[in-house]
Design a protein around this motif. Structure first.
Motif, short mmCIF file in Angstrom:
data_model
loop_
_atom_site.label_atom_id
_atom_site.label_comp_id
_atom_site.label_asym_id
_atom_site.label_seq_id
_atom_site.Cartn_x
_atom_site.Cartn_y
_atom_site.Cartn_z
N LEU A 27 0.82 -1.21 0.00
CA LEU A 27 0.00 0.00 0.00
C LEU A 27 0.86 1.26 0.00
CD1 LEU A 27 -2.85 -0.95 2.48
CD2 LEU A 27 -3.02 -0.64 0.02
N ILE A 28 1.88 1.28 0.83
CA ILE A 28 2.76 2.45 0.87
C ILE A 28 3.53 2.58 -0.45
CG2 ILE A 28 4.83 3.39 1.98
CD1 ILE A 28 3.65 2.38 4.63
N GLY A 29 3.98 1.47 -1.00
CA GLY A 29 4.67 1.52 -2.28
C GLY A 29 3.78 2.01 -3.40
N ARG A 35 4.56 2.58 -7.21
CA ARG A 35 4.94 1.23 -7.63
C ARG A 35 3.71 0.48 -8.09
NH1 ARG A 35 9.66 -0.17 -3.99
NH2 ARG A 35 11.17 1.19 -4.98
N ARG A 36 3.92 -0.46 -8.97
CA ARG A 36 2.85 -1.33 -9.45
C ARG A 36 3.24 -2.77 -9.13
NH1 ARG A 36 0.61 2.72 -9.04
NH2 ARG A 36 0.01 4.13 -10.69
N TYR A 37 2.26 -3.55 -8.72
CA TYR A 37 2.51 -4.94 -8.33
C TYR A 37 1.66 -5.87 -9.18
CZ TYR A 37 4.55 -2.64 -4.31
OH TYR A 37 5.32 -1.84 -3.51
N GLN A 38 2.16 -7.08 -9.34
CA GLN A 38 1.45 -8.07 -10.14
C GLN A 38 0.29 -8.64 -9.34
OE1 GLN A 38 4.29 -10.96 -11.38
NE2 GLN A 38 5.48 -9.51 -12.58
N CYS A 39 -0.64 -9.21 -10.07
CA CYS A 39 -1.86 -9.74 -9.45
C CYS A 39 -1.54 -10.87 -8.47
CB CYS A 39 -2.81 -10.22 -10.54
SG CYS A 39 -4.41 -10.75 -9.93
#
Length: 93
Positions: A27-29, A35-39
């Motif tokens: 969440l902070i990233g 930042r984007r994260y993968q599913c």
């Protein structure tokens, strides 16, 4: 703060919370570092967070839970947020 939380919840609950550090870190990233994260990463963080929540509610309802206090849960949540912020700041520096 993490050691203070152990006064109000047992060691197992505190450890489960520390394992759920990925959620606040994501969440902070996402919000502050763009930042984007993968599913699959998000699903894993969600599964860990849900298991921590279920474990806390289970630990609060068992016999012998006289040393369980929701204040310890609040301290653990604050500890997670501070740790996630620390990790994000270390990655930026």
């Amino acid at each position: 703060l993490g050691k203070v939380a152990n006064r109000y919840v047992n060691f197992t609950v505190s450890t489960i919370f520390k394992c759920a550090k990925a959620g606040p870190t994501f969440l902070i990233g996402y919000f502050f570092l763009n930042r984007r994260y993968q599913c699959d990463e998000l699903l894993a963080a969600f599964a860990i967070a849900m298991s921590a929540i279920f474990f806390v509610f289970g630990a609060s309802n068992v016999d012998g839970a006289e040393n369980f206090n929701m204040l310890g849960v609040i301290y653990n949540l604050a500890y997670l947020i501070f740790q996630a912020t620390q990790l994000a700041l270390q990655e930026v520096a």
